[in-house]
Design a protein around this motif. Structure first.
Motif, PDB file in Angstrom:
ATOM      1  N   LYS A  23       0.832  -1.109   0.018  1.00  0.00           N
ATOM      2  CA  LYS A  23       0.020  -0.028  -0.024  1.00  0.00           C
ATOM      3  C   LYS A  23       0.863   1.558   0.028  1.00  0.00           C
ATOM      4  O   LYS A  23       0.666   2.183  -0.887  1.00  0.00           O
ATOM      5  N   ARG A  24       1.909   1.283   0.783  1.00  0.00           N
ATOM      6  CA  ARG A  24       2.824   2.437   0.780  1.00  0.00           C
ATOM      7  C   ARG A  24       3.522   2.745  -0.514  1.00  0.00           C
ATOM      8  O   ARG A  24       3.604   3.820  -0.851  1.00  0.00           O
ATOM      9  N   PHE A  25       3.958   1.724  -1.091  1.00  0.00           N
ATOM     10  CA  PHE A  25       4.666   1.947  -2.470  1.00  0.00           C
ATOM     11  C   PHE A  25       3.538   2.247  -3.500  1.00  0.00           C
ATOM     12  O   PHE A  25       3.759   3.223  -4.407  1.00  0.00           O
ATOM     13  N   GLU A  26       2.329   1.907  -3.513  1.00  0.00           N
ATOM     14  CA  GLU A  26       1.208   2.025  -4.399  1.00  0.00           C
ATOM     15  C   GLU A  26       0.776   3.565  -4.205  1.00  0.00           C
ATOM     16  O   GLU A  26       0.653   4.346  -4.993  1.00  0.00           O
ATOM     17  N   GLN A  27       0.732   3.769  -3.095  1.00  0.00           N
ATOM     18  CA  GLN A  27       0.134   4.972  -2.570  1.00  0.00           C
ATOM     19  C   GLN A  27       1.160   6.312  -3.195  1.00  0.00           C
ATOM     20  O   GLN A  27       0.507   7.285  -3.272  1.00  0.00           O
ATOM     21  N   LYS A  28       2.282   6.098  -2.811  1.00  0.00           N
ATOM     22  CA  LYS A  28       3.448   7.048  -2.960  1.00  0.00           C
ATOM     23  C   LYS A  28       3.495   7.390  -4.549  1.00  0.00           C
ATOM     24  O   LYS A  28       3.573   8.777  -4.864  1.00  0.00           O
ATOM     25  N   GLY A  29       3.083   6.326  -5.436  1.00  0.00           N
ATOM     26  CA  GLY A  29       3.095   6.636  -6.767  1.00  0.00           C
ATOM     27  C   GLY A  29       3.729   5.859  -7.729  1.00  0.00           C
ATOM     28  O   GLY A  29       3.865   5.928  -8.784  1.00  0.00           O
ATOM     29  N   TYR A  30       4.670   4.925  -7.054  1.00  0.00           N
ATOM     30  CA  TYR A  30       5.507   4.143  -7.745  1.00  0.00           C
ATOM     31  C   TYR A  30       4.903   3.033  -8.382  1.00  0.00           C
ATOM     32  O   TYR A  30       3.503   2.637  -7.908  1.00  0.00           O
ATOM     33  N   GLN A  31       5.258   2.233  -9.353  1.00  0.00           N
ATOM     34  CA  GLN A  31       4.647   1.463 -10.254  1.00  0.00           C
ATOM     35  C   GLN A  31       4.991   0.112 -10.012  1.00  0.00           C
ATOM     36  O   GLN A  31       6.311  -0.313 -10.068  1.00  0.00           O
ATOM     37  N   LEU A  32       4.211  -0.869  -9.762  1.00  0.00           N
ATOM     38  CA  LEU A  32       4.365  -2.117  -9.524  1.00  0.00           C
ATOM     39  C   LEU A  32       4.636  -2.945 -10.792  1.00  0.00           C
ATOM     40  O   LEU A  32       3.917  -2.971 -11.696  1.00  0.00           O
ATOM     41  N   LEU A  33       5.996  -3.512 -10.925  1.00  0.00           N
ATOM     42  CA  LEU A  33       6.332  -4.073 -12.283  1.00  0.00           C
ATOM     43  C   LEU A  33       6.530  -5.636 -12.048  1.00  0.00           C
ATOM     44  O   LEU A  33       6.441  -6.532 -13.121  1.00  0.00           O
ATOM     45  N   ALA A  34       6.444  -6.144 -10.799  1.00  0.00           N
ATOM     46  CA  ALA A  34       6.670  -7.557 -10.665  1.00  0.00           C
ATOM     47  C   ALA A  34       6.471  -8.067  -9.015  1.00  0.00           C
ATOM     48  O   ALA A  34       6.786  -7.149  -8.427  1.00  0.00           O
ATOM     49  N   MET A  35       5.671  -9.077  -9.015  1.00  0.00           N
ATOM     50  CA  MET A  35       5.441  -9.442  -7.574  1.00  0.00           C
ATOM     51  C   MET A  35       5.252 -11.051  -7.538  1.00  0.00           C
ATOM     52  O   MET A  35       4.156 -11.731  -8.340  1.00  0.00           O
ATOM     53  N   LYS A  36       5.677 -11.835  -6.601  1.00  0.00           N
ATOM     54  CA  LYS A  36       5.526 -13.283  -6.142  1.00  0.00           C
ATOM     55  C   LYS A  36       5.778 -13.618  -4.878  1.00  0.00           C
ATOM     56  O   LYS A  36       6.794 -12.956  -4.116  1.00  0.00           O
ATOM     57  N   LEU A  37       5.053 -14.566  -4.122  1.00  0.00           N
ATOM     58  CA  LEU A  37       5.385 -14.956  -2.952  1.00  0.00           C
ATOM     59  C   LEU A  37       6.030 -16.397  -3.115  1.00  0.00           C
ATOM     60  O   LEU A  37       5.603 -17.294  -4.147  1.00  0.00           O
ATOM     61  N   VAL A  38       7.413 -16.488  -2.606  1.00  0.00           N
ATOM     62  CA  VAL A  38       7.993 -17.611  -2.900  1.00  0.00           C
ATOM     63  C   VAL A  38       9.023 -17.879  -1.661  1.00  0.00           C
ATOM     64  O   VAL A  38       9.326 -17.201  -0.793  1.00  0.00           O
ATOM     65  N   ARG A  39       9.553 -19.134  -1.784  1.00  0.00           N
ATOM     66  CA  ARG A  39      10.444 -19.814  -0.892  1.00  0.00           C
ATOM     67  C   ARG A  39      11.665 -20.385  -1.486  1.00  0.00           C
ATOM     68  O   ARG A  39      11.750 -21.567  -1.692  1.00  0.00           O
ATOM     69  N   PRO A  40      12.513 -19.583  -1.851  1.00  0.00           N
ATOM     70  CA  PRO A  40      13.594 -20.063  -2.940  1.00  0.00           C
ATOM     71  C   PRO A  40      14.659 -20.836  -2.487  1.00  0.00           C
ATOM     72  O   PRO A  40      15.420 -21.499  -3.314  1.00  0.00           O
TER      73      PRO A  40
END
Ligand code: IDP
Ligand code: MG
Length: 160
Positions: free
Chosen positions: A34-51
């Motif tokens: 939420k904080r990054f989104e509200q700041k105005g930054y752009q989500l370019l990739a996201m995943k939940l992982v256990r590498p």
């Protein structure tokens, strides 16, 4: 509109932001995104992982000589992490500011670590420390690449 998009992409940076296992377990995923989104930054990739340990050791290779390294790898391997790439103007340095100082006891209130963490070994989040390390980390965590898209809100976030 096309000119303004070109201007923005020329000053665009990308950073690797990760919600560590404690951030996931403490249900802070939405809050941090939420904080990054509200700041105005752009989500370019996201995943939940256990590498796994090997991958985490590669991510933290620069810290291999530190006394806390094994503990750090155990901590990072203790559960899934949320791996993300965020884009925007000056996002590497600004992202670090949003996370707060490495030690939560030194992180300002209003930062993620300042607001939600107490100890350095449980400091909830990771953010790249320079443009070069960001690109290295993005390549390590997103071998499949990221998603390029043109946010329609850009004209309301950027003046030019
Ligand atoms: P950063 O995450 O703010 O970039 P680094 O110095 O790169 O900080 O350290 C990576 C991570 O290693 C920290 O976020 C923290 O989780 C852990 N760490 C750093 N210093 C210590 C320490 O003194 N004790 C335990 N863990 C540490
Ligand atoms: Mg670091």
């Amino acid at each position: 509109l096309i000119n303004s998009f070109l201007l923005q992409t020329s000053t665009m940076e990308r950073t690797y932001i990760m919600i560590k296992p404690d951030g996931v377990q403490r249900n802070l995923v939405g809050e941090i995104i939420k904080r990054f989104e509200q700041k105005g930054y752009q989500l370019l990739a996201m995943k939940l992982v256990r590498p796994g340990k090997e991958h985490l050791q590669a991510h933290y290779a620069d810290l291999a000589g530190k006394g806390f390294f094994n503990g750090l790898i155990e901590y990072m391997n203790s559960g899934p992490v949320v791996a993300m790439v965020w884009g925007g103007f000056n996002v590497v340095a600004e992202g670090r500011k949003m996370l707060g100082a490495t030690k939560p006891s030194e992180s300002a209130p209003g930062t993620i670590r300042g607001d939600f963490a107490v100890e350095v070994g449980r400091n909830i989040c990771h953010g790249s420390d320079a443009v070069a390390s960001a690109e290295k980390e993005i390549a390590l965590w997103f071998k499949e690449g990221v998603c390029e898209w043109n946010p329609s809100r850009n004209a309301w976030v950027y003046e030019n």
